[in-house]
Design a protein around this motif. Structure first.
Motif, PDB file in Angstrom:
ATOM      1  N   UNK A   3       0.825  -1.209   0.000  1.00  0.00           N
ATOM      2  CA  UNK A   3       0.000   0.000   0.000  1.00  0.00           C
ATOM      3  C   UNK A   3       0.856   1.255   0.000  1.00  0.00           C
ATOM      4  N   UNK A   4       1.978   1.219   0.715  1.00  0.00           N
ATOM      5  CA  UNK A   4       2.860   2.385   0.766  1.00  0.00           C
ATOM      6  C   UNK A   4       3.460   2.651  -0.611  1.00  0.00           C
ATOM      7  N   UNK A   5       3.844   1.593  -1.307  1.00  0.00           N
ATOM      8  CA  UNK A   5       4.396   1.732  -2.652  1.00  0.00           C
ATOM      9  C   UNK A   5       3.339   2.285  -3.611  1.00  0.00           C
ATOM     10  N   UNK A   6       2.116   1.794  -3.475  1.00  0.00           N
ATOM     11  CA  UNK A   6       1.016   2.280  -4.301  1.00  0.00           C
ATOM     12  C   UNK A   6       0.804   3.766  -4.056  1.00  0.00           C
ATOM     13  N   UNK A   7       0.805   4.168  -2.799  1.00  0.00           N
ATOM     14  CA  UNK A   7       0.624   5.573  -2.445  1.00  0.00           C
ATOM     15  C   UNK A   7       1.711   6.440  -3.069  1.00  0.00           C
ATOM     16  N   UNK A   8       2.961   6.000  -2.976  1.00  0.00           N
ATOM     17  CA  UNK A   8       4.076   6.759  -3.547  1.00  0.00           C
ATOM     18  C   UNK A   8       3.926   6.906  -5.059  1.00  0.00           C
ATOM     19  N   UNK A   9       3.508   5.833  -5.733  1.00  0.00           N
ATOM     20  CA  UNK A   9       3.339   5.890  -7.182  1.00  0.00           C
ATOM     21  C   UNK A   9       2.215   6.848  -7.572  1.00  0.00           C
ATOM     22  N   UNK A  10       1.116   6.802  -6.833  1.00  0.00           N
ATOM     23  CA  UNK A  10       0.000   7.712  -7.118  1.00  0.00           C
ATOM     24  C   UNK A  10       0.441   9.158  -6.930  1.00  0.00           C
ATOM     25  N   UNK A  11       1.125   9.438  -5.836  1.00  0.00           N
ATOM     26  CA  UNK A  11       1.590  10.803  -5.573  1.00  0.00           C
ATOM     27  C   UNK A  11       2.575  11.254  -6.642  1.00  0.00           C
ATOM     28  N   UNK A  12       3.442  10.353  -7.074  1.00  0.00           N
ATOM     29  CA  UNK A  12       4.389  10.701  -8.136  1.00  0.00           C
ATOM     30  C   UNK A  12       3.634  11.060  -9.419  1.00  0.00           C
ATOM     31  N   UNK A  13       2.683  10.240  -9.801  1.00  0.00           N
ATOM     32  CA  UNK A  13       1.913  10.499 -11.021  1.00  0.00           C
ATOM     33  C   UNK A  13       1.153  11.817 -10.894  1.00  0.00           C
ATOM     34  N   UNK A  14       0.529  12.039  -9.757  1.00  0.00           N
ATOM     35  CA  UNK A  14      -0.194  13.302  -9.554  1.00  0.00           C
ATOM     36  C   UNK A  14       0.744  14.494  -9.640  1.00  0.00           C
ATOM     37  N   UNK A  15       1.937  14.369  -9.068  1.00  0.00           N
ATOM     38  CA  UNK A  15       2.877  15.493  -9.098  1.00  0.00           C
ATOM     39  C   UNK A  15       3.322  15.804 -10.523  1.00  0.00           C
ATOM     40  N   UNK A  16       3.495  14.771 -11.336  1.00  0.00           N
ATOM     41  CA  UNK A  16       3.894  14.980 -12.733  1.00  0.00           C
ATOM     42  C   UNK A  16       2.740  15.584 -13.530  1.00  0.00           C
ATOM     43  N   UNK A  17       1.561  14.995 -13.411  1.00  0.00           N
ATOM     44  CA  UNK A  17       0.393  15.451 -14.184  1.00  0.00           C
ATOM     45  C   UNK A  17       0.020  16.886 -13.821  1.00  0.00           C
ATOM     46  N   UNK A  18       0.012  17.195 -12.527  1.00  0.00           N
ATOM     47  CA  UNK A  18      -0.415  18.522 -12.081  1.00  0.00           C
ATOM     48  C   UNK A  18       0.731  19.513 -11.930  1.00  0.00           C
ATOM     49  N   UNK A  19       1.955  19.046 -12.219  1.00  0.00           N
ATOM     50  CA  UNK A  19       3.152  19.897 -12.151  1.00  0.00           C
ATOM     51  C   UNK A  19       3.303  20.562 -10.793  1.00  0.00           C
ATOM     52  N   UNK A  20       3.239  19.728  -9.752  1.00  0.00           N
ATOM     53  CA  UNK A  20       3.441  20.214  -8.388  1.00  0.00           C
ATOM     54  C   UNK A  20       4.399  19.273  -7.661  1.00  0.00           C
ATOM     55  N   UNK A  21       4.860  19.694  -6.513  1.00  0.00           N
ATOM     56  CA  UNK A  21       5.769  18.891  -5.700  1.00  0.00           C
ATOM     57  C   UNK A  21       5.004  17.781  -4.981  1.00  0.00           C
ATOM     58  N   UNK A  22       5.709  16.655  -4.740  1.00  0.00           N
ATOM     59  CA  UNK A  22       5.119  15.565  -3.950  1.00  0.00           C
ATOM     60  C   UNK A  22       4.615  16.084  -2.605  1.00  0.00           C
ATOM     61  N   UNK A  23       5.346  17.035  -2.031  1.00  0.00           N
ATOM     62  CA  UNK A  23       4.998  17.552  -0.705  1.00  0.00           C
ATOM     63  C   UNK A  23       3.677  18.319  -0.699  1.00  0.00           C
ATOM     64  N   UNK A  24       3.190  18.697  -1.869  1.00  0.00           N
ATOM     65  CA  UNK A  24       1.913  19.406  -1.952  1.00  0.00           C
ATOM     66  C   UNK A  24       0.728  18.451  -2.051  1.00  0.00           C
TER      67      UNK A  24
END
Length: 84
Positions: A3-24
């Motif tokens: 689940x942690x790996x899944x979460x990291x991948x989702x956040x990475x994809x969101x950060x790329x698509x929305x052009x924002x930092x993972x921390x956001x």
């Protein structure tokens, strides 16, 4: 997949698509809190998630995927229902 790996991948994809930092990206990051989240980027997000996780997200779920928490749960459910 963990689940942690899944979460990291989702956040990475969101950060790329929305052009924002993972921390956001946090549990309630949504169309209301991410300025770059529009209909085109929503479509790009769905496509990227389906490709990354090798899943198909049901059309009826796509309209509900309006924040990180919901996206995470939809992906987990799709992965659980995925036929190996």
């Amino acid at each position: 997949m963990l689940k942690q790996e899944t979460s990291k991948k989702i956040k990475h994809i969101m950060s790329v698509v929305f052009e924002i930092s993972h921390s956001e990206i946090y549990e309630y990051s949504s169309i209301d809190t991410i300025q770059n989240w529009d209909s085109i980027r929503q479509l790009n997000l769905i496509i990227a998630l389906e490709e990354e996780f090798q899943i198909s997200i049901p059309d009826e779920e796509i309209g509900n995927m309006v924040n990180y928490k919901i996206i995470y749960h939809v992906i987990l459910e799709a992965l659980e229902n995925k036929i190996p």
